[in-house]
Design an enzyme around this catalytic site. Sequence first.
Site, short mmCIF file in Angstrom:
data_model
loop_
_atom_site.label_atom_id
_atom_site.label_comp_id
_atom_site.label_asym_id
_atom_site.label_seq_id
_atom_site.Cartn_x
_atom_site.Cartn_y
_atom_site.Cartn_z
N ASP A 89 0.84 -1.21 0.00
CA ASP A 89 0.00 0.00 0.00
C ASP A 89 0.87 1.25 0.00
O ASP A 89 1.07 1.88 1.02
CB ASP A 89 -0.90 -0.04 1.24
CG ASP A 89 -1.97 1.04 1.25
OD1 ASP A 89 -2.26 1.60 0.18
OD2 ASP A 89 -2.49 1.35 2.33
N GLU A 120 -2.87 10.52 -0.30
CA GLU A 120 -4.07 9.68 -0.29
C GLU A 120 -4.41 9.20 1.11
O GLU A 120 -5.58 9.05 1.45
CB GLU A 120 -3.86 8.48 -1.23
CG GLU A 120 -5.11 7.62 -1.44
CD GLU A 120 -5.29 6.50 -0.43
OE1 GLU A 120 -6.38 5.90 -0.40
OE2 GLU A 120 -4.33 6.22 0.33
N GLU A 121 -3.39 8.98 1.95
CA GLU A 121 -3.63 8.44 3.28
C GLU A 121 -4.24 9.47 4.24
O GLU A 121 -4.69 9.12 5.33
CB GLU A 121 -2.33 7.90 3.88
CG GLU A 121 -1.72 6.73 3.11
CD GLU A 121 -2.53 5.44 3.24
OE1 GLU A 121 -3.60 5.46 3.87
OE2 GLU A 121 -2.09 4.42 2.68
#
Length: 336
Positions: A89, A120-121
Amino acid sequence: MTLFGLTRRLIDIPSVSGEEGEVGRFLASHLEALGFGVELQEVEPGRSNVLARTRARPRVVLSTHMDTVPPFIPSSEDATHIRGRGSCDAKGIIAAQVTAAARLREEGFEETGLLFTVDEELGSLGARAADRHPLAGECEYLVNGEPTENRLAVGSKGSLRLRLTTEGRAAHSAYPERGESAIEKMLDVLADVRAAAWPRDEFFGETTCNIGTLEGGTRPNVIPAAARAELQIRLVTPSARVKETLERTLAGRARVEYLSTAEPVRMHAVEGFEREVVRFTTDIPYLPSWGAPLLIGPGSILDAHTDGERVSKRELAEAVELYVRLAKSLLKQGKN
C-alpha cells in the site's frame, strides 16, 4: 530495474504523507529513463503528483498513491514476499503499474499513462489537484491500484471523517459538584453513537463507525473542561443520510466538525476478472474527471498499515499481467 528491485527501491525511500518529495523525484527520473514524458504537478511546496504519458492520447491511465502511513519500515525479502512500509500500500502497486505501462508501450499500446498522487492516506490533496489537470479530460478509464488481492473491485465504501467536541467546567476533583465533566458528556454521546442504527445497503453492506481517538482533560485531579473525539464512518449510502442519523443522535450535546467526505462508489466492471466489493476508500471519489474508474492491485488490505506489511512476489508478477490485460481490454472496448 526488475519488478522486485523497483518495489524495494521505492519502499526504501521514506514517503509518509507530507514527505513525498523524494519518491516523486525518483519516479520522475525513472520514468523519463524509460522513455515516458513526465510532469511533476506541484500540490504543495515540495509535494508533487507524477504524471507520465507517451505521445499518444492517454485513454487508459494506471494510478495509485506514493504516500504511506507512519512509521517508515525499510524493505526486506525472502523467497515468497517483499516486506516493508508501502510494500502492498502502494509501492508494490507502483512498481507493477510502471512495469505494465512499459510493456504496453513496447507492444504498441501507446494510449496509456500513469498518475501517482500524494496525500491519499490523509485528505487526497493530490487527487483533488489531479482532477483539475487538463490531461484528465483525455482519459476514458482510470485503473486505480489498492491492495485487493488482484480482484477487480466493483464497489468501494465511502468515508466520513469527523470530530466531536464537548465542553464542561473545570473544578477541583474533590468537589465534582462545582464543575461539569466534558469527558463524561463525551462518553454519554459516544455510547449513543455506538448504539445508533446505521444504514445498510444490499450492494455495499453495513455502515461501520470507528472511534479512532479520544482525548480531554489536563490532570487526574481536575474536572475536565474539554473533550474531543475523532471518528471515521465507512459509508454505504450517501453521506447526508448518515449525517442526519448522527446529528439526531447527538441532539445538540456535542459540536460536530466534518473533516472529509468521500461517497460510496460503484466502479466499472470487466468480464474475465474476479470481482469483489471493498470496505476501504481510495482516491477514486476525488478523480471523477478521469473517466470510468476501476480498482485492482496486489496484496491484502489486511496487511496494509501493519508492522508486518508485505506483498507476495507471485501476486506482484500476476498484477503486471492483469494490468496489461485490463488495459488492452479497455482500449478495445473504447474502440467498439
